[in-house]
Scaffold this active site. Sequence first.
Site, mmCIF file in Angstrom:
data_model
loop_
_atom_site.group_PDB
_atom_site.id
_atom_site.type_symbol
_atom_site.label_atom_id
_atom_site.label_comp_id
_atom_site.label_asym_id
_atom_site.label_seq_id
_atom_site.Cartn_x
_atom_site.Cartn_y
_atom_site.Cartn_z
ATOM 1 N N ASP A 141 -2.247 0.604 7.539
ATOM 2 C CA ASP A 141 -1.980 -0.910 7.829
ATOM 3 C C ASP A 141 -2.739 -2.239 7.511
ATOM 4 O O ASP A 141 -4.017 -2.303 8.709
ATOM 5 C CB ASP A 141 -2.118 -0.391 10.083
ATOM 6 C CG ASP A 141 -1.491 0.350 9.743
ATOM 7 O OD1 ASP A 141 -0.460 0.240 9.595
ATOM 8 O OD2 ASP A 141 -1.559 1.278 10.797
ATOM 9 N N THR A 142 -3.337 -2.333 6.311
ATOM 10 C CA THR A 142 -3.946 -2.880 6.057
ATOM 11 C C THR A 142 -3.526 -4.241 5.338
ATOM 12 O O THR A 142 -2.197 -3.927 4.874
ATOM 13 C CB THR A 142 -5.215 -2.317 4.861
ATOM 14 O OG1 THR A 142 -5.664 -1.183 5.201
ATOM 15 C CG2 THR A 142 -5.830 -3.465 3.842
ATOM 16 N N VAL A 143 -4.363 -5.486 5.204
ATOM 17 C CA VAL A 143 -4.430 -6.964 5.090
ATOM 18 C C VAL A 143 -4.882 -6.624 3.621
ATOM 19 O O VAL A 143 -5.895 -6.886 4.521
ATOM 20 C CB VAL A 143 -3.430 -7.860 6.072
ATOM 21 C CG1 VAL A 143 -3.063 -8.884 5.499
ATOM 22 C CG2 VAL A 143 -2.384 -7.471 6.753
ATOM 23 N N SER A 160 -8.036 -4.207 7.942
ATOM 24 C CA SER A 160 -7.386 -2.751 8.159
ATOM 25 C C SER A 160 -7.852 -2.354 9.139
ATOM 26 O O SER A 160 -8.709 -2.310 10.015
ATOM 27 C CB SER A 160 -7.969 -1.543 7.167
ATOM 28 O OG SER A 160 -7.599 -0.478 7.200
#
Length: 175
Positions: A141-143, A160
């Site tokens: 769940d990381t950008v 994150s």
Amino acid sequence: GEIAEAIVEAVKEQGGFLSLADLKEHKSTWDQPLHVNYRGVDVYEMPPNGQGLTALLALNMLNGIDLSKLQPLSPLHTHYLLEALRHAFADTRALVGDPAHCEIPLEAMLSKAYGTSRFQLISNSKATADVQKGTPISSSDTVYLSVVDRWGNACSFINSNYVSFGSGIIPKGFG
């Protein structure tokens, strides 16, 4: 407004309990970033309860070795990175929680002395015995984005959530 009403409606359709008053009473915060100096470069991260502190702890430990003298992705280079991260995750898992509900010793954790003491626990020939408090949870769940301007100023942004986060509910007309 219209968006708040749509959010409340969407949550209630799923059996949740959210009101317009809940949204109205929410208070956002403006947090001061944390930082360490890693070999002449100031590295900034957001404070807990995000995972940026873990990266800063690892970098602080890695000040104990000049990784540029090691072949990238060599066994020894990778070993030092992994060991520093294992120790950093052990610290954050044991000492970090919601800052609204617990005291976090940030100044001590980010001190050069603490980074040095933790680096001294890393052997250059074998993995540290299992670090009791540090097995990070696997998540994706990381950008991430990075930008460098024409003057050479660089910004690296990682957002994150660390583990699954959010409801997955999208209000009608807004997703």
